[in-house]
Design a protein around this motif. Structure first.
Motif, PDB file in Angstrom:
ATOM      1  N   GLY A  59      79.099  36.665  50.943  1.00  0.00           N
ATOM      2  CA  GLY A  59      80.358  36.350  50.488  1.00  0.00           C
ATOM      3  C   GLY A  59      80.155  35.939  48.842  1.00  0.00           C
ATOM      4  O   GLY A  59      80.895  36.470  48.179  1.00  0.00           O
ATOM      5  N   ASP A  60      79.181  35.584  48.606  1.00  0.00           N
ATOM      6  CA  ASP A  60      78.887  34.618  46.903  1.00  0.00           C
ATOM      7  C   ASP A  60      78.603  36.129  46.111  1.00  0.00           C
ATOM      8  O   ASP A  60      79.325  36.457  45.072  1.00  0.00           O
ATOM      9  CB  ASP A  60      77.657  33.912  46.963  1.00  0.00           C
ATOM     10  N   PHE A  63      82.220  38.154  45.800  1.00  0.00           N
ATOM     11  CA  PHE A  63      83.120  37.370  44.770  1.00  0.00           C
ATOM     12  C   PHE A  63      82.310  37.482  43.366  1.00  0.00           C
ATOM     13  O   PHE A  63      83.289  37.829  42.610  1.00  0.00           O
ATOM     14  CB  PHE A  63      83.296  35.844  45.057  1.00  0.00           C
ATOM     15  N   ARG A  64      81.204  37.481  43.026  1.00  0.00           N
ATOM     16  CA  ARG A  64      80.584  37.699  41.920  1.00  0.00           C
ATOM     17  C   ARG A  64      80.919  39.014  41.415  1.00  0.00           C
ATOM     18  O   ARG A  64      81.248  39.364  40.140  1.00  0.00           O
ATOM     19  CB  ARG A  64      79.190  37.203  41.750  1.00  0.00           C
ATOM     20  N   ILE A  68      84.780  37.011  40.161  1.00  0.00           N
ATOM     21  CA  ILE A  68      85.743  35.532  40.537  1.00  0.00           C
ATOM     22  C   ILE A  68      84.645  34.454  40.408  1.00  0.00           C
ATOM     23  O   ILE A  68      83.782  34.425  41.104  1.00  0.00           O
ATOM     24  CB  ILE A  68      86.227  35.730  42.106  1.00  0.00           C
ATOM     25  N   PHE A  73      87.055  29.897  42.980  1.00  0.00           N
ATOM     26  CA  PHE A  73      87.012  30.000  44.509  1.00  0.00           C
ATOM     27  C   PHE A  73      87.031  28.819  45.174  1.00  0.00           C
ATOM     28  O   PHE A  73      87.665  28.460  46.269  1.00  0.00           O
ATOM     29  CB  PHE A  73      85.799  30.542  44.898  1.00  0.00           C
ATOM     30  N   THR A 130      85.833  30.364  54.433  1.00  0.00           N
ATOM     31  CA  THR A 130      86.002  29.682  53.087  1.00  0.00           C
ATOM     32  C   THR A 130      84.979  28.524  53.224  1.00  0.00           C
ATOM     33  O   THR A 130      84.190  28.425  52.104  1.00  0.00           O
ATOM     34  CB  THR A 130      87.362  29.240  52.883  1.00  0.00           C
TER      35      THR A 130
END
Length: 208
Positions: A59-60, A63-64, A68, A73, A130
């Motif tokens: 996930g990290d 988003f990077r 984002i 976030f 989340t």
């Protein structure tokens, strides 16, 4: 370390909400015998656990790659969790923490509900995904604390599986009112946690 474990445990337990999942699970498997329920509970919990573990690690990076920031976030995730908390307090059914009416109709025609709607979105829903990402990000500079978060995730998933195995007994003891009361109390706790995520994101962004 103790604070991290406690925070992760409360956050994940509140959001996964095994008792509410058990109540919905019983309604979806009303015509099945105990053996079928156990198989579905085992498979659904396993799939949800795998999904959440994958999201915790990937996930990290995702988003990077999308540009984002973590602070953005954190604010967005906190807002999402706050909406989830409102649903829990008001006992409303939305796609955030349970299946919608149209999803219920689709699931009603399926014999195997382990993937949908049990694993996703009942166990590994938007709120749970989340939360695990925010918890992993919060401890990203300490691999030991991240390992502790993942350990807590496995404990919560095991607890959820245990509740599903005895879902019939749990829902019978609590009744509809009892299930709703537990959900409301957990919703209030989640609202406070959501606000804290938002405040952390604002602080990290340098807005204030």
């Amino acid at each position: 370390m103790i604070d991290t474990i406690f925070h992760a445990f409360v956050t994940l337990l509140v959001i996964v909400d095994p008792i509410a999942v058990a109540a919905i699970f019983i309604s979806l498997t009303i015509d099945m015998d105990e053996g079928q329920r156990q198989r579905l509970a085992r498979r659904g919990t396993l799939i949800a656990t795998i999904v959440m573990l994958v999201f915790a690690f990937v996930g990290d990076f995702l988003f990077r790659a999308l540009g984002i920031s973590i602070s953005a976030f954190s604010i967005a995730g906190g807002a999402l969790l706050f909406l989830l908390a409102i649903d829990m307090v008001l006992v409303r059914r939305t796609g955030l923490r349970s299946t919608t009416i149209s999803e219920d109709r689709e699931a009603g025609g399926k014999e195997d509900i382990s993937v949908f709607p049990l694993a996703i979105p009942l166990i590994a829903g938007p709120g749970a995904l989340t939360s695990i990402l925010l918890l992993m990000e919060r401890t990203r500079h300490d691999p030991i604390q991240q390992a502790a978060v993942l350990g807590v995730l496995l404990v919560v998933m095991a607890a959820n599986f245990g509740v599903l195995l005895y879902a019939n007994q749990v829902t019978r003891v609590l009744g509809v009112t009892g299930v709703n009361v537990v959900g409301r109390v957990l919703g209030i706790i989640l609202a406070a946690l959501a606000v804290q995520f938002i405040l952390n994101g604002i602080e990290a962004s340098g807005i204030l």
